[in-house]
Design an enzyme around this catalytic site. Structure first.
Site, PDB file in Angstrom:
ATOM      1  N   CYS A   2      20.613  19.234   8.887  1.00  0.00           N
ATOM      2  CA  CYS A   2      20.423  17.902   9.551  1.00  0.00           C
ATOM      3  C   CYS A   2      19.506  18.069  10.883  1.00  0.00           C
ATOM      4  CB  CYS A   2      21.807  17.174   9.850  1.00  0.00           C
ATOM      5  SG  CYS A   2      22.615  17.003   8.272  1.00  0.00           S
ATOM      6  N   ARG A  27      13.471  21.743   8.737  1.00  0.00           N
ATOM      7  CA  ARG A  27      14.753  22.283   8.439  1.00  0.00           C
ATOM      8  C   ARG A  27      15.321  22.156   6.855  1.00  0.00           C
ATOM      9  NH1 ARG A  27      17.316  23.515  13.355  1.00  0.00           N
ATOM     10  NH2 ARG A  27      19.351  22.888  12.640  1.00  0.00           N
ATOM     11  N   TRP A  75      20.655  16.446   5.586  1.00  0.00           N
ATOM     12  CA  TRP A  75      20.664  17.421   4.458  1.00  0.00           C
ATOM     13  C   TRP A  75      22.108  17.228   3.698  1.00  0.00           C
ATOM     14  CZ3 TRP A  75      22.982  22.218   2.987  1.00  0.00           C
ATOM     15  CH2 TRP A  75      22.566  22.801   1.983  1.00  0.00           C
ATOM     16  N   ASN A 101      25.280  15.818  13.094  1.00  0.00           N
ATOM     17  CA  ASN A 101      24.898  17.343  12.580  1.00  0.00           C
ATOM     18  C   ASN A 101      26.236  18.287  12.562  1.00  0.00           C
ATOM     19  OD1 ASN A 101      23.932  19.574  11.495  1.00  0.00           O
ATOM     20  ND2 ASN A 101      22.588  20.068  13.461  1.00  0.00           N
ATOM     21  N   GLY A 102      26.715  18.394  11.418  1.00  0.00           N
ATOM     22  CA  GLY A 102      27.936  19.161  11.225  1.00  0.00           C
ATOM     23  C   GLY A 102      28.628  18.729  10.011  1.00  0.00           C
ATOM     24  N   GLU A 473      14.200  41.644  -0.272  1.00  0.00           N
ATOM     25  CA  GLU A 473      13.441  40.594   0.468  1.00  0.00           C
ATOM     26  C   GLU A 473      12.431  40.027  -0.409  1.00  0.00           C
ATOM     27  OE1 GLU A 473      14.285  38.608   2.787  1.00  0.00           O
ATOM     28  OE2 GLU A 473      12.485  37.864   3.401  1.00  0.00           O
ATOM     29  N   LYS A 477      11.859  36.066  -1.889  1.00  0.00           N
ATOM     30  CA  LYS A 477      10.809  35.126  -1.239  1.00  0.00           C
ATOM     31  C   LYS A 477      10.336  34.519  -2.500  1.00  0.00           C
ATOM     32  CE  LYS A 477      10.885  34.629   2.008  1.00  0.00           C
ATOM     33  NZ  LYS A 477      11.859  35.476   2.847  1.00  0.00           N
ATOM     34  N   GLU A 480      12.747  31.569  -3.676  1.00  0.00           N
ATOM     35  CA  GLU A 480      12.900  30.522  -2.856  1.00  0.00           C
ATOM     36  C   GLU A 480      11.655  29.750  -2.977  1.00  0.00           C
ATOM     37  OE1 GLU A 480      14.759  32.004   1.481  1.00  0.00           O
ATOM     38  OE2 GLU A 480      12.832  33.095   0.955  1.00  0.00           O
ATOM     39  N   HIS A 496      21.223  50.906 -16.557  1.00  0.00           N
ATOM     40  CA  HIS A 496      22.587  50.743 -16.640  1.00  0.00           C
ATOM     41  C   HIS A 496      22.915  49.261 -17.236  1.00  0.00           C
ATOM     42  CE1 HIS A 496      23.180  54.819 -15.744  1.00  0.00           C
ATOM     43  NE2 HIS A 496      22.787  54.445 -14.659  1.00  0.00           N
ATOM     44  N   LYS A 594      16.519  25.540   6.382  1.00  0.00           N
ATOM     45  CA  LYS A 594      15.942  26.465   7.271  1.00  0.00           C
ATOM     46  C   LYS A 594      17.099  27.377   7.779  1.00  0.00           C
ATOM     47  CE  LYS A 594      12.974  29.145   9.507  1.00  0.00           C
ATOM     48  NZ  LYS A 594      12.508  30.233   8.785  1.00  0.00           N
TER      49      LYS A 594
HETATM   50  C1  G6P Z   1      18.947  29.965   5.245  1.00  0.00           C
HETATM   51  C2  G6P Z   1      17.611  30.214   4.960  1.00  0.00           C
HETATM   52  C3  G6P Z   1      17.132  31.514   4.645  1.00  0.00           C
HETATM   53  C4  G6P Z   1      17.587  32.641   6.012  1.00  0.00           C
HETATM   54  C5  G6P Z   1      19.162  32.307   6.175  1.00  0.00           C
HETATM   55  C6  G6P Z   1      19.556  32.964   7.421  1.00  0.00           C
HETATM   56  O1  G6P Z   1      19.744  30.421   4.139  1.00  0.00           O
HETATM   57  O2  G6P Z   1      17.071  29.418   3.913  1.00  0.00           O
HETATM   58  O3  G6P Z   1      15.662  31.917   4.808  1.00  0.00           O
HETATM   59  O4  G6P Z   1      17.331  33.864   5.820  1.00  0.00           O
HETATM   60  O5  G6P Z   1      19.402  31.150   6.301  1.00  0.00           O
HETATM   61  O6  G6P Z   1      19.194  32.317   8.593  1.00  0.00           O
HETATM   62  P1  G6P Z   1      18.972  32.870  10.073  1.00  0.00           P
HETATM   63  O7  G6P Z   1      18.495  31.600  11.017  1.00  0.00           O
HETATM   64  O8  G6P Z   1      20.392  33.166  10.400  1.00  0.00           O
HETATM   65  O9  G6P Z   1      18.145  34.119   9.989  1.00  0.00           O
END
Ligand code: G6P
Length: 599
Positions: A2, A27, A75, A101-102, A473, A477, A480, A496, A594
């Protein structure tokens, strides 16, 4: 997650609020709304879906004369992403509007109590209890501060709340606990926001209310009160981002812009952090480490485990923070906790970090957002200087986190008298930005591989050692933003079980930047190739690979310490191009936020 924006001043609120919301759209959200307050009272406009839907409902914002308002991107957590559940929520008496927010954890009990008093709810959210309670408390106290104090004493959970009271039409009130909030005095009035991009270019300094603080914003200034209601002051910090840094400019997506900014972020981070001392951590005496983070930040911790164990023989624990927070973590008194986070606001990371502090461990924060909760809670900081990152999928912040990790390796080596290692890491870091530029220049070649990958429904990513951390990673990507299922696997583990999923044409991306392990990883690649897989091999420098083994993407020569980062960068570009080929939006992938500020 949010987003919150608020404005009270001499100008019109609606255009400013909508501009702020669009700055926070990165976000992730699924509905939006705003409330305005003026002589004729309080009214709200809300809409399900993207901001455009809210803008359509508002019409021309310049025709709305109100100069006070609050706004929100939601969100969904409690209640579906519908207009009814969108914020702001208003009190039964129509005299209070709130954005939040929260999560209010005891909302069920509060709702039951309010329903017993005959109050009807119009949403399924946890938030709606707040305006109702505030309305009742205001009627009793006839003072906004007293009303907020009474209500917040009853709320459990995390919140940043912005509040409008119809009876105080020029003021915005706000309160925070465990959720981010920034307030600032600009040239044309006062602003509040949950996140810095909304304030960039509007004011030169910003204040971060402490836990439990209550703020009153008026057109000419702001006042802060602590959780007991006593006036307090908090330090002002310069606004870290310029307006240009949070605009897309000539770029078609934030993710591409940020990928291209990654070398600069690494150079800035390395330069600044190598000069920084961390005396309070007594790195020479550290005997083990514990890395914690979520998503990409967790992957940086995995890389850290390989590096610190291999080069310094220090045992390392690493796990997603969401697991770490509920696990018994057997660590000695000589352990160092390292929390990694772009936003510094991820709820799981903060909870796990607090747990390490309760165990009595010193906490080092690797954080990109100045002033965030993790920066305040860490005993020492290695700030990453990637600049504001707006694409949901991290690129430049991830790269800067890896640079910070390498700086920590160099500093720990130095403190332990391992001068040769410290020197080797510094030398590797000094050429890294150039090597990253050269990796990004491979874009046309990567695009060709992306065109093939775009047709897949699933893919495997293989690596060993630090290359395994890099492919974790790389696979994330792809998942995502392109919505192709991708699984990262240790190259030797594939046989395995998982190899049963390999069939004719299955794409396999293998990262081979560690000369010591190249032969071993290639055996794993041969195993899948002979079962029909289509390998793409990311190799560094001169590493020789037979053309029969697969297609080769040759990365620049780099030290084995830094080469996995080049692999991760190339895989991020591959994911971006695959996503664009498939026509999905890399900046705002479905369902993702985000920064996840709730559990
Ligand atoms: C969310 C995002 C990820 C990010 C993770 C950690 O899940 O979608 O892309 O890596 O949070 O976020 P931070 O701000 O703690 O690095």
């Amino acid at each position: 997650m949010c987003g919150i924006v608020g404005y009270t001043g001499r100008g019109q609120a609606a255009p400013r609020l909508l501009a702020g919301l669009s700055r926070l759209a990165y976000r992730g959200y699924d509905s939006a709304g705003l409330a305005l307050c003026g002589e004729e009272g309080l009214f709200t406009l809300r809409a399900e879906g993207k901001l455009e839907a809210l803008c359509n409902r508002v019409g021309d914002p310049n025709t709305l004369p109100q100069s006070v308002g609050i706004a929100h991107t939601r969100w969904a957590t409690h209640g579906a992403p519908t207009e009814q559940n969108a914020h702001p929520h208003t009190a039964f008496a129509g005299d209070v509007a709130v954005v939040h927010n929260g999560i209010i954890e005891n909302h069920r009990a509060l709702r039951a109590e309010l329903e017993c008093r005959g109050i009807c709810f119009s949403s399924d959210t946890d938030t709606e209890v707040v305006p109702h309670l505030l309305s009742l408390a205001l009627a009793a106290h006839r003072d906004p501060l007293a009303a907020i104090l009474e209500v917040t004493r009853r709320l459990e959970g995390a919140y940043a709340l912005a509040i409008l009271f119809r009876a105080y039409p020029h003021q915005i009130w706000a309160v925070r606990r465990q959720s981010p909030l920034a307030v600032a005095v600009g040239e044309d009035g006062c602003y509040l926001a949950s996140d810095m991009p909304a304030l960039a270019g509007l004011c030169s300094s910003v204040m971060f209310p402490a836990e439990g603080d209550i703020v009153c914003l008026t057109p000419t200034g702001l006042s802060l009160f602590d959780r007991e209601g006593a006036p307090v002051t908090r330090p002002s910090l310069p606004v870290p981002a310029t307006a240009q840094e949070v605009e897309k400019g000539e770029w078609s997506t934030f993710m591409e812009k940020e990928l291209c900014e990654a070398p600069l972020g690494v150079a800035r981070t390395t330069d600044a952090l190598l000069r920084k001392d961390l005396p309070s951590l007594r790195l020479g005496a550290v005997r083990e480490l514990c890395f914690l983070g979520c998503g990409s930040a967790w992957h940086v911790g995995v890389l850290g485990k390989y590096l610190f164990e291999e080069h310094l023989g220090l045992p390392v624990q690493v796990e997603p923070a969401s697991e770490m927070r509920y696990r018994r973590v057997p660590l000695s008194a000589h352990a160092l906790g390292v929390a990694i986070s772009q936003s510094g606001e991820t709820a799981d990371t903060l909870a796990a970090a607090r747990k390490l502090k309760e165990l009595g461990l010193p906490l080092l924060g690797i954080v990109n957002v100045d002033g965030s909760a993790l920066t305040r809670e860490s005993d020492a900081l290695l700030p990453t200087l990637a600049g504001p990152e707006l694409a949901v999928a991290t690129t430049k912040a991830y790269c800067a986190q890896v640079a910070a990790l390498l700086v920590l390796l160099a500093k720990t080596a130095q403190a332990k008298g391992e001068e040769a290692l410290a020197k080797e890491v510094r030398a590797a870091l000094s050429t890294l930005p150039r090597e990253m530029e050269e990796t990004l220049a491979l874009a046309p070649e990567i695009q060709a591989h992306a065109t093939e990958l775009a047709a897949a429904t699933h893919a495997f990513y293989l690596g060993r050692g630090t290359d395994y951390a890099a492919v974790m990673e790389g696979a994330l990507k792809l998942k995502e933003i392109s919505y192709i299922h991708a699984q990262a696997y240790p190259a030797g583990e594939l046989k395995h079980g998982t190899i049963s999923l390999v069939e004719e044409g299955t794409p396999v991306v293998a990262c081979l930047t560690q000369p010591r392990l190249t032969g071993k990883t290639l055996s794993g690649v041969e195993e899948v190739r002979s079962r029909g897989a289509r390998p793409l091999l990311l190799v560094t420098g001169e590493t020789e690979v037979s053309p029969q083994t697969g297609k080769v993407l040759r990365l620049p020569s780099s030290s084995p310490l830094t080469a996995p980062l080049l692999g991760a960068l190339a895989m991020a570009r591959l994911a971006l191009d695959t996503c664009l080929t498939r026509g999905t939006d890399p900046d705002r992938p479905r369902n993702l936020a985000k920064s996840v500020t709730v559990e």
